[in-house]
Structure formats: structure tokens, C-alpha cells
Design an enzyme around this catalytic site. Structure first.
Site, short mmCIF file in Angstrom:
data_model
loop_
_atom_site.label_atom_id
_atom_site.label_comp_id
_atom_site.label_asym_id
_atom_site.label_seq_id
_atom_site.Cartn_x
_atom_site.Cartn_y
_atom_site.Cartn_z
CD GLN A 164 30.63 65.06 36.87
OE1 GLN A 164 29.30 66.12 37.17
NE2 GLN A 164 31.02 63.70 38.09
CB CYS B 162 28.02 66.16 40.18
SG CYS B 162 27.47 65.25 41.09
CD GLU C 281 35.23 72.80 40.89
OE1 GLU C 281 36.33 72.98 39.55
OE2 GLU C 281 34.64 74.03 40.08
CG HIS D 199 24.17 64.35 38.58
ND1 HIS D 199 25.35 64.02 38.71
CD2 HIS D 199 24.29 64.95 37.21
CE1 HIS D 199 26.11 65.26 37.54
NE2 HIS D 199 24.57 65.04 36.98
CG ASN E 165 25.70 67.51 34.56
OD1 ASN E 165 25.94 67.22 34.63
ND2 ASN E 165 24.66 67.21 32.94
#
Ligand SMILES: *[C@@H]1O[C@H](CO)[C@@H](O)[C@H](O)[C@H]1NC(C)=O
Ligand SMILES: *[C@@H]1O[C@H](CO)[C@@H](O)[C@H](O)[C@H]1NC(C)=O
Length: 338
Positions: free
Chosen positions: A138, A144, A169, A283, A305
Site C-alpha cells: 500500500q 489497507c 484498490e 488495520h 498484509n
């Protein structure tokens, strides 16, 4: 967003310039090596501050690992590409998840129905089934929530079509603002799914690439639709049993955790747990499976992640499972369906 160094106040710069005289010279080479590996460049007036932050992080990592070698922790930390960020900067930049209120107009949330008779497998890993794209990054953008959402949609797409396609995204960042998402300044996973549902699709990463920035106008192209969803399902708040069944039977599930703590930022390997975790989440990540550690018998969640493969176990964390909803992992779980 202003450049990082702008966040640093003049007073702390003055203070740290004095402080820098006492810098550990033995670390000079390590500092240079680290800057080289991660292609870091600083303004002259910024460097002493960044070096001091990095040294402090190095020190805390060293202490943790020493304690781990004495059996005090079940996981290791390591310096990574984020080592020049203060805790405050970390939290500001990387923890962009907003928990959603349960009842909200237009949300049309369905709830995951746990089966009393279902026996879940001991281990699940959707990566091995080809449901998970490579770990993304990211960067300096608190999106996130968008990465977690694309991860769950990518899994759903494999289930429906048999094809693994990386989803956009940037499409979510640029286009889901009217649902209350704030691009690089945080957002809601569920509202990302709702955007895809109401919009009738999402574009692929290839057609709509990631720019690590917000503020662009939406340019979703229906001709390039790569995936869809028709509803959003929430997992019973706080129930790791429900989450286990969902992960075992559905595929990757979006989750959120409390990442406002130092060990999380520098996690490297092992089964993570920390006294610094609460269940107030900030998160977003993606639960892609669970299992039991062969070394110490600890149960864990496998969480993807979006901080690149340099963080954690090639971009993943194993977070302790069945320990009172540790770090709030089951507090905000949801997934899309079609
Ligand atoms: C898709 O998921 C459903 C359960 O949600 C499952 O029954 C089905 O086997 C899955 N299909 C594939 C191709 O994995
Ligand atoms: C998405 O849904 C539309 C109908 O709303 C359908 O025509 C289309 O084939 C779907 N696309 C994908 C990629 O599943």
C-alpha cells in the site's frame, strides 16, 4: 499528503541534531546499508532525525529478540523498510481502517450462519488452493481497507470462475468516496464491497493500476469489469469460532486488527501476540487460513498484509488464534458473496 519530514517539528529537529552527536558510530555502516537496500534519500536537515528514529527502532527490536531467545516471546522482530517511521507516523500512514456500525442505512448486511454440526479441518490455507494473489504494497497511503477488500473479492472470483485475477484498490479509492470512504485516509472494508455491489463490478489491477494516492476522479470502466459481488456478509462480532467456519468454508475473509503497537510494525516470524494489543481495531488484513505451529503447538490465523513481502513471513503474519479474540481479529470480519 505533505512529505514525511514536514511532520517533524522544528523543536524536535533541533533536539535531535544535538542528540545525533551521541549517535552510535558502530551503527553507521548498518544505517548506510539499510538506506541503500531500501533506496532511502533524505534532505540534509532530515537525516539526523530519521537516523535517530531508526536507531531507536533497532534498539527495541534487539531487546525484543533477546527476550524471545530467552523464551519470553513466540515470535521475532526485524528491521524493515518502515524503520525510519515513528510510532505516530506508522499509525497515521498505515492504519486506515474504520470499524463499521452494525446497523446502517443501505448496508443490507447479511450475517454468517454458523453450522452446529460442521467439523472444520485442523488446517486451512487458501494460498495453496490458488485463491490468493501475491502480497501487495500500500506504500504511504492508508488504504489497507481497499487491499483487504480486493483480497476477499479475488478469492470469491476464483471460487466462481476458477481464475485468479488481481483486483484494483485504486478503483475503490477513487470511486467509493460517496459511501464514506476516505481514500488514503482510511475507509471501511464493508463499504468497499457495497461499492462493488452497487456499482455492478470492479476493474482489475491491470486495467486500473495502483497509484498510492487519492484525489483522482473515478474512471471505472464497465467494459473492463473483472469481478462482481451481490451481497456482503458479516461474521458474528468477536467470535473466533464463527470466523474459523467462515474461513474454512468460504475462502479468504476480510478482517481488521489492532496494529497500533511496536511489535506489530516490525513483526518478522513466529506466532504473534502482544500485551500491547487491544480489541479496538484499526488495520485491515485478509485471513487466508489457520493452523497450529509445529514448534510450540500454538494455534494461529494466517493473515495477509499489504506492507510488501519485506514485512513478516513474506508479507504474512501468523497471529495467535483462540486466545480471546486477540488484537480484535474477529471483531470486524466480513466477506462478499455472489
Ligand atoms: C465455492 O464455494 C462454495 C462454498 O461457498 C463451495 O461449495 C464450492 O465448492 C466452491 N467452488 C470452488 C470451485 O472452489
Ligand atoms: C457481473 O454481473 C453482471 C450482471 O449484473 C453480469 O452480466 C456479469 O457477467 C458479471 N461479471 C462477472 C465478471 O462475473
Amino acid at each position: 499528503m505533505p512529505p514525511l519530514w514536514a511532520v517533524v517539528t522544528v523543536t524536535s529537529l533541533v533536539f535531535l541534531r544535538t542528540f545525533s552527536i551521541t549517535q552510535d558510530q558502530a551503527l553507521e555502516e548498518a544505517w548506510r546499508g539499510w538506506k541503500g537496500v531500501h533506496a532511502k534519500e533524505y534532505l540534509e536537515e532530515e537525516e539526523a532525525f530519521r537516523r535517530a528514529v531508526w536507531e531507536k527502532n533497532m534498539q527495541k527490536i534487539k531487546i525484543h529478540n533477546l527476550e524471545a531467545s530467552l523464551g519470553k516471546h513466540s515470535y521475532q522482530l526485524a528491521m524493515n523498510h518502515l524503520g525510519d517511521l515513528t510510532d505516530e507516523e506508522f499509525n497515521q500512514l498505515l492504519n486506515g481502517f474504520h470499524p463499521d456500525p452494525v446497523k446502517r442505512r443501505g448496508g443490507n448486511l447479511a450475517f454468517f450462519q454458523k453450522s452446529a454440526s460442521l467439523k472444520t479441518p485442523k488446517e486451512v490455507d487458501w494460498r495453496k488452493k490458488g485463491y490468493v494473489t501475491p502480497v501487495k504494497n500500500q506504500g504511504h497511503c492508508g488504504a489497507c481497507w481497499a487491499f483487504s477488500a480486493t483480497g476477499a473479492l479475488e478469492g470469491l472470483l476464483v471460487n466462481k470462475t476458477g481464475k485468479l485475477v488481481s483486483l484494483s484498490e485504486q478503483n475503490l479509492i477513487d470511486c467509493s468516496g460517496k459511501l464514506g470512504n476516505h481514500g488514503c485516509h482510511g475507509g471501511y472494508i464493508r463499504r468497499a464491497f457495497e461499492y462493488v455491489r452497487d456499482n455492478g463490478g470492479i476493474n482489475s489491477e491491470g486495467a486500473y493500476p495502483y497509484l498510492e494516492k487519492e484525489g483522482f476522479s473515478c474512471h471505472y470502466n464497465p467494459q473492463d469489469r473483472a469481478a462482481n459481488c451481490t451481497s456482503v456478509v458479516a461474521v458474528q462480532r468477536g467470535s473466533e469460532e464463527d470466523l474459523e467456519q467462515a474461513v474454512a468454508t468460504i475462502g479468504p475473509v476480510s478482517v481488521a486488527v489492532d496494529a497500533h503497537n511496536f511489535p506489530f510494525h516490525f513483526y518478522k516470524s513466529g506466532v504473534f501476540s502482544t500485551i500491547f494489543c487491544s480489541d479496538s481495531v484499526n488495520h485491515a488484513m485478509l485471513a487466508v487460513g489457520y493452523g497450529t505451529s509445529p514448534e510450540d503447538g500454538k494455534q494461529y490465523w494466517i493473515l495477509k498484509n499489504s506492507w510488501s513481502e519485506k514485512w513478516g513471513e513474506q508479507g504474512y503474519m501468523r497471529l495467535v488464534k483462540g486466545a480471546d479474540n486477540h488484537c480484535g481479529v474477529a471483531s470486524q470480519a466480513s466477506y462478499p458473496t455472489m
